[in-house]
Design a protein around this motif. Structure first.
Motif, short mmCIF file in Angstrom:
data_model
loop_
_atom_site.label_atom_id
_atom_site.label_comp_id
_atom_site.label_asym_id
_atom_site.label_seq_id
_atom_site.Cartn_x
_atom_site.Cartn_y
_atom_site.Cartn_z
N GLU A 1 0.84 -1.19 0.00
CA GLU A 1 0.00 0.00 0.00
C GLU A 1 0.88 1.24 0.00
N THR A 2 0.24 2.37 -0.30
CA THR A 2 0.93 3.66 -0.20
C THR A 2 0.16 4.50 0.82
N LEU A 3 0.91 5.30 1.55
CA LEU A 3 0.31 6.10 2.61
C LEU A 3 0.86 7.51 2.59
N GLY A 4 0.08 8.43 3.16
CA GLY A 4 0.57 9.78 3.37
C GLY A 4 1.51 9.79 4.57
N HIS A 5 1.79 10.97 5.04
CA HIS A 5 2.72 11.13 6.16
C HIS A 5 2.13 10.52 7.44
N LEU A 6 2.94 9.76 8.13
CA LEU A 6 2.60 9.25 9.46
C LEU A 6 3.75 9.61 10.39
N ASN A 7 3.42 9.93 11.64
CA ASN A 7 4.47 10.22 12.60
C ASN A 7 5.29 8.96 12.87
N ARG A 8 6.59 9.16 12.94
CA ARG A 8 7.51 8.05 13.16
C ARG A 8 8.08 8.13 14.57
N THR A 9 8.27 6.97 15.18
CA THR A 9 8.92 6.90 16.47
C THR A 9 10.39 6.59 16.23
N PRO A 10 11.30 7.51 16.61
CA PRO A 10 12.72 7.25 16.38
C PRO A 10 13.20 6.01 17.13
N VAL A 11 14.20 5.36 16.57
CA VAL A 11 14.82 4.19 17.19
C VAL A 11 16.25 4.59 17.57
N PRO A 12 16.53 4.69 18.88
CA PRO A 12 17.89 5.07 19.30
C PRO A 12 18.95 4.12 18.76
N LEU A 13 20.03 4.68 18.31
CA LEU A 13 21.20 3.92 17.81
C LEU A 13 20.87 3.06 16.59
N ALA A 14 19.82 3.42 15.87
CA ALA A 14 19.46 2.67 14.67
C ALA A 14 20.50 2.90 13.58
N PRO A 15 20.70 1.91 12.71
CA PRO A 15 21.64 2.09 11.59
C PRO A 15 21.18 3.18 10.64
N LYS A 16 22.13 3.65 9.84
CA LYS A 16 21.86 4.69 8.84
C LYS A 16 20.68 4.25 7.96
N GLY A 17 19.74 5.15 7.79
CA GLY A 17 18.61 4.89 6.91
C GLY A 17 17.36 4.41 7.62
N ILE A 18 17.49 3.98 8.88
CA ILE A 18 16.29 3.59 9.63
C ILE A 18 15.69 4.87 10.19
N ALA A 19 14.52 5.22 9.68
CA ALA A 19 13.89 6.49 10.06
C ALA A 19 12.98 6.37 11.25
N GLY A 20 12.72 5.15 11.70
CA GLY A 20 11.88 4.97 12.86
C GLY A 20 10.88 3.86 12.65
N LEU A 21 9.89 3.86 13.53
CA LEU A 21 8.83 2.86 13.48
C LEU A 21 7.49 3.58 13.33
N VAL A 22 6.58 2.95 12.64
CA VAL A 22 5.22 3.48 12.54
C VAL A 22 4.24 2.38 12.94
N ASN A 23 3.10 2.82 13.43
CA ASN A 23 2.04 1.89 13.80
C ASN A 23 1.03 1.87 12.67
#
Length: 139
Positions: free
Chosen positions: A24-46
């Motif tokens: 699917e495609t989605l509009g903007h959703l708020n992301r939860t940052p992941v501490p110490l995540a590797p480059k390119g990991i923008a966070g988690l979404v529900n």
């Protein structure tokens, strides 16, 4: 033979993913940052109760990463049974493209960029680079 691609833009460049990979495609959703995540990991979404990892394609393409509050759209893809969300600037349309018009990635791309695309289609007014999801996720 034709294949269908979902198109999207990042920093003005046009890319495509095979429709069969897209959930699917989605509009903007708020992301939860992941501490110490590797480059390119923008966070988690529900996503309707499912926690989905979000990948910012910009750093993988040699561009500056999006900020946590920067607006973006998402393309959710299936990777071996797991949903992964890719951040893009804008989702475009679905194009049906003939495979005999598929070409090697342009030699003008950097080596880093050429490793992330499978090839290109020349469209009437632009060039569509087809993204190699496996290479992008491994980068």
């Amino acid at each position: 033979m034709t294949r269908q691609y979902v198109t999207f833009t990042i920093a003005g460049a046009l890319y495509g993913l095979e429709v069969l990979r897209v959930e699917e495609t989605l509009g903007h959703l708020n992301r939860t940052p992941v501490p110490l995540a590797p480059k390119g990991i923008a966070g988690l979404v529900n996503l309707r109760g499912q926690v989905v990892t979000t990948i910012d394609l910009r750093p993988k393409l040699g561009l500056e990463a999006l900020g946590p509050q920067d607006e973006s759209m998402m393309i959710v893809i299936d990777v071996e049974g797991e949903s992964i969300s890719l951040l893009v600037d804008q989702v475009g349309e679905v194009l049906s493209l003939r495979q005999d018009n598929f070409e090697q990635a342009p030699s003008t791309l950097t080596d880093e960029m050429r490793a992330l695309v499978t090839g290109a289609f020349k469209l009437a007014d632009s060039l569509l680079l087809t993204l190699d999801v496996s290479a992008v996720l491994a980068a």
